[in-house]
Design an enzyme around this catalytic site. Structure first.
Site, PDB file in Angstrom:
ATOM      1  N   HIS A 294      53.581  38.073  32.993  1.00  0.00           N
ATOM      2  CA  HIS A 294      54.868  38.354  33.618  1.00  0.00           C
ATOM      3  C   HIS A 294      54.974  37.608  34.943  1.00  0.00           C
ATOM      4  O   HIS A 294      53.958  37.269  35.571  1.00  0.00           O
ATOM      5  CB  HIS A 294      55.025  39.850  33.850  1.00  0.00           C
ATOM      6  CG  HIS A 294      55.222  40.624  32.587  1.00  0.00           C
ATOM      7  ND1 HIS A 294      55.493  41.975  32.585  1.00  0.00           N
ATOM      8  CD2 HIS A 294      55.210  40.242  31.280  1.00  0.00           C
ATOM      9  CE1 HIS A 294      55.632  42.386  31.342  1.00  0.00           C
ATOM     10  NE2 HIS A 294      55.459  41.356  30.529  1.00  0.00           N
TER      11      HIS A 294
ATOM     12  N   GLU B  69      55.844  38.692  37.812  1.00  0.00           N
ATOM     13  CA  GLU B  69      55.255  39.470  38.906  1.00  0.00           C
ATOM     14  C   GLU B  69      53.743  39.315  38.921  1.00  0.00           C
ATOM     15  O   GLU B  69      53.127  39.211  39.978  1.00  0.00           O
ATOM     16  CB  GLU B  69      55.612  40.966  38.747  1.00  0.00           C
ATOM     17  CG  GLU B  69      57.106  41.239  38.725  1.00  0.00           C
ATOM     18  CD  GLU B  69      57.724  41.220  37.331  1.00  0.00           C
ATOM     19  OE1 GLU B  69      58.777  41.860  37.169  1.00  0.00           O
ATOM     20  OE2 GLU B  69      57.171  40.579  36.411  1.00  0.00           O
TER      21      GLU B  69
ATOM     22  N   CYS C 281      57.888  46.050  34.923  1.00  0.00           N
ATOM     23  CA  CYS C 281      57.392  47.033  33.968  1.00  0.00           C
ATOM     24  C   CYS C 281      56.315  47.881  34.643  1.00  0.00           C
ATOM     25  O   CYS C 281      55.940  47.623  35.795  1.00  0.00           O
ATOM     26  CB  CYS C 281      56.815  46.326  32.744  1.00  0.00           C
ATOM     27  SG  CYS C 281      55.263  45.446  33.081  1.00  0.00           S
TER      28      CYS C 281
ATOM     29  N   CYS D   5      53.152  45.767  35.753  1.00  0.00           N
ATOM     30  CA  CYS D   5      53.407  45.009  36.980  1.00  0.00           C
ATOM     31  C   CYS D   5      53.588  45.944  38.170  1.00  0.00           C
ATOM     32  O   CYS D   5      53.152  45.633  39.278  1.00  0.00           O
ATOM     33  CB  CYS D   5      54.626  44.110  36.805  1.00  0.00           C
ATOM     34  SG  CYS D   5      54.328  42.767  35.632  1.00  0.00           S
TER      35      CYS D   5
END
Length: 148
Positions: A78, A80, A106, A109
């Site tokens: 991801h 992040e 999410c 993260c």
């Protein structure tokens, strides 16, 4: 022409970073900012040196995995995760920073954001994750929705 606010400026840059994404389903960007300075950038895609989903195909799409579920079944990281990893890789301290994301993080993260000492999330959109919301609230991480 009106000068953009700092939030508009950083969110516009975040959206540009997202354009580097190689994900076939969603392009996400993230930047870390402290004292109005960009510390690192990240976008969603495969680990460095590995083939990206735009070359291999999408494992999640091929397996009909819905968005927001089974995050581990993906070649990519991801945005992040990548921005936090980039800062660590280059030795950039990020405690007390703000993360600007084109999508709401999410739960995976969110846990990384909490442990990295990031104190604020500015995001535009994304799927809601009640566990992420609960953990971020418990950790006093501020969430600000921002739409350009």
């Amino acid at each position: 022409m009106t000068r953009p606010s700092w939030a508009e400026y950083f969110m516009t840059i975040t959206k540009m970073v997202a354009k580097r994404s190689t994900c076939l389903r969603r392009h996400v960007g993230a930047i870390l900012v402290k004292d109005r300075r960009i510390l690192a950038t990240g976008y969603n895609g495969a680990p460095a040196g590995l083939r990206h989903c735009d070359e291999t195909g999408c494992l999640r799409q091929d397996s009909s995995i819905p968005s927001g579920e089974r995050h581990e079944l993906c070649r990519g990281l991801h945005a992040e995760q990548n921005v936090i990893i980039q800062a660590a890789y280059h030795g950039i301290p990020i405690a007390g920073s703000t993360i600007y994301c084109s999508n709401k993080p999410c739960v995976i993260c969110s846990k990384m954001i909490i442990n990295a000492g990031i104190t604020k999330i500015c995001c535009e959109q994304g799927y809601d994750d009640p566990l992420a919301d609960q953990m971020l609230a418990e950790a006093d991480v501020e969430i600000a929705r921002f739409v350009l």
